[in-house]
Design a protein around this motif. Structure first.
Motif, short mmCIF file in Angstrom:
data_model
loop_
_atom_site.label_atom_id
_atom_site.label_comp_id
_atom_site.label_asym_id
_atom_site.label_seq_id
_atom_site.Cartn_x
_atom_site.Cartn_y
_atom_site.Cartn_z
N GLN A 112 3.10 2.50 12.01
CA GLN A 112 2.67 2.49 13.64
C GLN A 112 1.41 3.16 13.67
OE1 GLN A 112 6.38 4.70 14.47
NE2 GLN A 112 6.62 2.80 15.96
N GLY A 113 1.02 3.82 12.52
CA GLY A 113 -0.52 4.55 12.81
C GLY A 113 -0.61 5.40 14.13
N SER A 114 0.66 6.05 14.34
CA SER A 114 0.71 6.92 15.73
C SER A 114 -0.23 7.83 15.39
CB SER A 114 2.06 7.23 15.55
OG SER A 114 2.64 7.86 14.64
N ARG A 115 -0.43 8.52 14.38
CA ARG A 115 -1.28 9.82 14.44
C ARG A 115 -2.74 9.38 14.77
NH1 ARG A 115 -0.09 12.36 8.67
NH2 ARG A 115 0.99 10.14 8.48
N LEU A 116 -3.25 8.07 14.19
CA LEU A 116 -4.62 7.48 14.31
C LEU A 116 -4.78 7.31 15.64
CD1 LEU A 116 -6.94 6.96 12.33
CD2 LEU A 116 -5.80 4.71 12.33
N PRO A 121 -4.15 -2.85 14.01
CA PRO A 121 -3.60 -2.45 12.68
C PRO A 121 -4.52 -1.35 12.16
CG PRO A 121 -4.08 -4.74 12.71
CD PRO A 121 -4.45 -4.25 14.03
N LYS A 122 -3.75 -0.62 11.22
CA LYS A 122 -4.92 0.51 10.36
C LYS A 122 -5.69 -0.68 9.56
CE LYS A 122 -2.77 4.84 9.45
NZ LYS A 122 -2.10 5.89 8.47
N GLY A 123 -5.32 -1.48 9.09
CA GLY A 123 -6.36 -2.46 7.99
C GLY A 123 -7.66 -2.80 8.82
N VAL A 158 0.73 -8.76 1.68
CA VAL A 158 0.41 -7.96 2.69
C VAL A 158 1.56 -7.43 3.47
CG1 VAL A 158 -1.41 -7.50 4.51
CG2 VAL A 158 -1.96 -8.80 2.73
N MET A 159 2.20 -6.28 3.52
CA MET A 159 3.28 -6.12 4.17
C MET A 159 2.68 -5.63 5.65
SD MET A 159 6.48 -3.94 3.86
CE MET A 159 6.18 -2.20 4.56
N THR A 160 3.29 -6.17 6.50
CA THR A 160 2.91 -5.74 8.04
C THR A 160 4.31 -5.41 8.54
OG1 THR A 160 3.54 -8.04 8.82
CG2 THR A 160 1.22 -7.63 8.26
N GLN A 245 -1.34 1.77 -0.30
CA GLN A 245 -1.48 2.03 0.86
C GLN A 245 -2.59 1.62 1.50
OE1 GLN A 245 1.67 5.42 1.31
NE2 GLN A 245 -0.16 6.03 2.14
N VAL A 246 -2.66 0.65 2.79
CA VAL A 246 -3.94 0.23 3.54
C VAL A 246 -4.89 1.42 3.87
CG1 VAL A 246 -3.09 0.34 6.07
CG2 VAL A 246 -4.60 -1.50 5.01
N ASP A 247 -4.36 2.52 3.95
CA ASP A 247 -5.25 3.82 4.62
C ASP A 247 -6.15 4.34 3.70
OD1 ASP A 247 -3.14 5.19 3.64
OD2 ASP A 247 -2.44 5.64 5.81
N ASN A 248 -6.21 3.79 2.51
CA ASN A 248 -6.90 4.64 1.44
C ASN A 248 -8.07 3.93 0.96
OD1 ASN A 248 -8.12 6.35 -0.69
ND2 ASN A 248 -6.23 5.77 -2.09
N VAL A 399 -6.85 7.85 5.58
CA VAL A 399 -7.19 7.88 7.02
C VAL A 399 -5.80 8.01 7.91
CG1 VAL A 399 -8.32 6.71 8.86
CG2 VAL A 399 -9.13 6.26 6.85
N LYS A 400 -5.92 9.09 8.29
CA LYS A 400 -4.56 9.61 8.98
C LYS A 400 -4.55 9.80 10.42
CE LYS A 400 -1.79 9.07 5.35
NZ LYS A 400 -1.05 8.01 4.97
N ASN A 401 -5.88 10.39 10.81
CA ASN A 401 -6.14 11.10 12.21
C ASN A 401 -7.43 10.64 12.50
OD1 ASN A 401 -3.67 13.07 11.20
ND2 ASN A 401 -5.60 14.03 9.96
P1 UTP Z 1 2.14 6.89 7.02
O1 UTP Z 1 3.38 7.50 6.53
O2 UTP Z 1 0.84 7.66 7.20
O3 UTP Z 1 2.34 6.14 8.50
O4 UTP Z 1 2.01 5.54 6.20
P2 UTP Z 1 1.55 5.29 9.42
O5 UTP Z 1 2.95 4.47 10.08
O6 UTP Z 1 0.44 4.62 8.88
O7 UTP Z 1 0.93 6.31 10.16
P3 UTP Z 1 1.70 7.72 11.13
O8 UTP Z 1 2.69 8.52 10.25
O9 UTP Z 1 2.61 6.82 12.22
O10 UTP Z 1 0.54 8.44 11.72
C1 UTP Z 1 1.44 5.55 4.95
C2 UTP Z 1 1.07 4.05 4.71
O11 UTP Z 1 2.48 3.38 4.59
C3 UTP Z 1 2.14 2.34 5.39
C4 UTP Z 1 1.20 2.51 6.41
O12 UTP Z 1 0.66 1.18 6.66
C5 UTP Z 1 0.32 3.24 5.36
O13 UTP Z 1 -0.57 2.38 4.60
N1 UTP Z 1 3.80 2.19 6.03
C6 UTP Z 1 4.12 3.37 6.60
C7 UTP Z 1 4.29 0.82 6.28
O14 UTP Z 1 3.76 -0.04 5.79
N2 UTP Z 1 5.44 0.91 7.01
C8 UTP Z 1 6.16 1.93 7.52
O15 UTP Z 1 7.14 1.83 7.78
C9 UTP Z 1 5.59 3.21 7.15
#
Ligand code: UTP
Length: 473
Positions: A112-116, A121-123, A158-160, A245-248, A399-401
Motif C-alpha cells: 500500500q505504500g502507506s508511509r510514503l 504505485p511505489k514503482g 511483477v507482483m501488484t 522489492q520495488v522500493d530499493n 524508499v519508505k517515507n
Molecule cells: P513494505 O513492508 O515497506 O510495505 O513493503 P509497503 O506497502 O511498500 O509500505 P507501507 O509499509 O505501507 O508504508 C516492502 C516491499 O514489499 C512489497 C512492497 O511493494 C515493497 O516493495 N509488498 C509489501 C508487497 O508487494 N505486498 C505487500 O502486501 C506488502
C-alpha cells in the motif's frame, strides 16, 4: 441486463455462513442497504476464506502469548572482493545461469505504500537522480542490459496489489514496457486479506464493505502459483528466481556474482544481508531461529535479543535482511503447495478504519485490530539449506517515507553516490560544479563497462551519463 430474483444475494444463506463463524455483525446494516450494495457485500463475503481468517486469528492470539523464539547468530558469507579469485569464479557460474536462460526476475510491487503517502504505485515514484525516471524504469534498464549482455530473455514477473495493479499496468503500457518485450513482462496480483478486531471479528469500513488489505509480500508465493506465473517460469526453464522489492533502487538485479555464490553453496534459497547500523534499524533479523535459519521481523523481535551485544560491543543479531533472495524454482513450487502451513499470517496491531453504530466512518487514532500479512521469508525455514550473503550498503537504500531517512531524497543521493563512484573508478572526471549524477544502466552497469567501451570522458557516453549542476549531490 434485468436483475432476476436469482441474482439477489440470499440473506439467509449469508447469515448462516457468517453466523457459523461468529461474524454475523457483518450484516448489521443489511436492512438499510440497497440491492447493489447488498450484492457487493455478498460477493465480498463469498470471496473471503472465513476458515483462513479464523486460523489467522487464533495464530495471532497464540503468537501474542508465545515466548519469543530462541535466536542464535547465523553463519554469514561475505560477498567476495571484486576482481579476486572467488569473485571471478562466482561470477562465471552466475553468468552461465543467465546465459542459459535459467533466471527469472521477480519484483514485489504490491502493498500500500502507506508511509510514503504517494498517490501512485511505489514503482512509479520518480527516483532517477537527474532524469526523474521511475523506479520501474530504472529497474527495466538493468534488465535490458542483462538481456543484451547474456543474450537471454530473462522474464520479469511483477507482483501488484489491488491498489497498484491497474496503475502499474497502465504505466507499463504507456512506456511500452520500458523497452522490454511485453511478452517477457508478466503481471500478477496478490490477494487481499481482511483485518480483524482483537476478538477476531471482521471489521466493516463501510456499511456495505469489509476492510481488507494486501496479504503481505509472502502472498507472492500463493499468487505465483494461482496466477500461472510459476507455471510460466517452469515452462521457460527458469530454475532460479531473483527476488527483490520495488522500493530499493540500488538493488543489483540478477547479479551474476550472487547467483554464482548461490549455486556454489548448494542452498535452496540465498538471502542477502547488511550489517545493521543500530538495533532499531527496520530490517528483518536473520538468525538461527530455534535451530534453523530464519528471519524475525523487526516488529516481532524481542527487545532483549534485538539489543544484545557481544564482548566487542557489536550487535549479536546484526545480519539485517534486505529482501534480496535467490530462490530455487522447485522450492517456490513446494512452498506454494503448502502455503497455509509454511507461510502463516502474522498479525500487527493497527488503527483500522471502521464505522460507528450509525454507519458513519470512524478513523481510530489507536490500534483497534490486527492487519494480517504473510512474510515471504517464512519460506526460508522450509529450505534444506539457506545461504546468507553479506553485501555492502551500496546495495540498499529503500524508499519508505515521504521525507527524512529512507525517502526519495536519500535514495537519489545514494544512487548518485554510486554512479559517482563508478565514474571515479573508471577515471572519468566530472565537470566543476557537478551535482547529482545519473548513469543509464541499460548501457553501463559499473566501471568495467566504461573500461570495456573505452569511455574516458563524460561526453563520449552521450545521454548515458547525466549530470545536474548544484550543491546537491
Ligand atoms: P513494505 O513492508 O515497506 O510495505 O513493503 P509497503 O506497502 O511498500 O509500505 P507501507 O509499509 O505501507 O508504508 C516492502 C516491499 O514489499 C512489497 C512492497 O511493494 C515493497 O516493495 N509488498 C509489501 C508487497 O508487494 N505486498 C505487500 O502486501 C506488502
Amino acid at each position: 441486463m434485468a436483475i432476476t430474483c436469482s441474482d439477489q444475494p440470499r440473506a439467509d444463506e449469508l447469515r448462516q455462513r457468517l453466523g457459523a463463524r461468529g461474524q454475523s455483525h457483518v450484516l448489521r446494516f443489511w436492512d438499510v442497504l440497497d440491492d447493489s450494495a447488498r450484492r457487493g457485500l455478498a460477493a465480498q463475503v463469498a470471496a473471503i476464506d472465513l476458515a483462513a481468517v479464523e486460523r489467522a486469528a487464533s495464530a495471532a492470539r497464540g503468537h501474542a502469548q508465545q515466548a519469543s523464539p530462541r535466536l542464535a547468530p547465523v553463519e554469514v558469507e561475505r560477498l567476495p572482493a571484486r576482481g579476486g579469485e572467488a569473485w571471478t569464479h562466482a561470477r562465471s557460474a552466475g553468468e552461465a545461469l543467465l546465459a542459459a536462460g535459467r533466471v527469472g526476475v521477480l519484483v514485489v510491487a504490491g502493498g500500500q505504500g502507506s508511509r510514503l503517502g504517494f498517490s501512485g504505485p511505489k514503482g512509479a515514484l520518480p527516483i532517477g537522480p537527474v532524469s526523474d525516471r521511475s523506479l520501474f524504469a530504472l529497474q527495466a534498464q538493468k534488465i535490458r542490459r542483462l538481456r543484451t549482455r547474456y543474450d537471454a530473455r530473462i522474464p520479469w514477473y511483477v507482483m501488484t496489489s489491488e491498489a497498484t495493479d491497474a496503475p502499474t499496468r497502465a504505466l507499463f503500457a504507456r512506456e511500452a514496457s520500458f523497452g522490454l518485450p511485453a511478452g517477457d513482462v508478466c503481471f500478477f496480483r496478490q490477494r487481499m486479506m481482511p483485518a480483524i478486531d482483537f476478538e477476531g471479528r471482521l471489521i466493516l469500513d463501510r456499511p456495505d464493505h469489509i476492510f481488507e488489505s494486501p496479504d503481505g509480500h509472502g502472498g507472492v508465493i500463493p499468487a505465483l502459483a494461482a496466477s500461472g506465473a510459476l507455471d510460466d517460469l517452469e515452462a521457460r526453464g527458469c530454475t532460479h528466481v531473483f527476488y527483490y522489492q520495488v522500493d530499493n533502487p540500488l538493488v543489483r538485479i540478477a547479479d551474476p556474482v550472487y547467483l554464482g555464490l548461490h549455486t556454489d553453496s548448494g542452498a535452496e534459497v540465498s538471502c542477502k544481508v547488511v550489517a545493521k547500523r543500530d538495533p532499531m534499524e527496520k530490517v528483518g533479523h536473520v538468525a538461527l531461529v530455534d535451530g534453523r535459519v530464519g528471519i524475525v521481523e523487526y516488529t516481532e523481535i524481542d527487545p532483549v535479543q534485538r539489543d544484545a551485544r557481544d564482548a566487542s560491543g557489536a550487535l549479536v543479531h546484526r545480519a539485517g535482511a534486505i529482501s534480496i533472495y535467490v530462490w530455487e524454482t522447485t522450492l517456490l513450487r513446494r512452498l506454494s503447495r503448502d502455503a497455509d502451513r509454511v507461510l502463516p499470517f502474522h498479525a500487527s496491531p493497527k488503527p483500522i478504519p471502521t464505522v460507528d453504530e450509525a454507519g458513519r466512518a470512524v478513523t481510530p487514532s489507536a490500534a483497534n485490530g490486527w492487519k494480517l500479512e504473510r512474510f515471504v521469508f517464512d519460506g526460508l525455514r522450509c529450505a534444506k539449506r539457506v545461504a546468507v550473503v553479506e553485501t555492502d550498503r551500496e546495495e540498499y537504500s529503500p524508499v519508505k517515507n515521504a521525507c527524512g531517512g529512507e525517502s526519495p531524497m536519500t535514495a537519489k543521493r545514494d544512487l548518485s553516490a554510486l554512479y559517482r563512484a563508478w565514474l571515479a573508478e573508471a577515471g572519468i572526471a566530472l565537470p566543476p560544479g557537478a551535482g547529482l549524477v545519473e548513469v543509464d544502466e541499460s548501457s553501463f552497469g559499473g566501471a568495467d563497462d566504461f573500461f570495456a567501451r573505452g569511455i574516458t570522458r563524460v561526453a563520449q557516453a552521450g545521454d548515458a551519463i547525466r549530470i545536474a549542476s548544484g550543491a546537491n549531490r
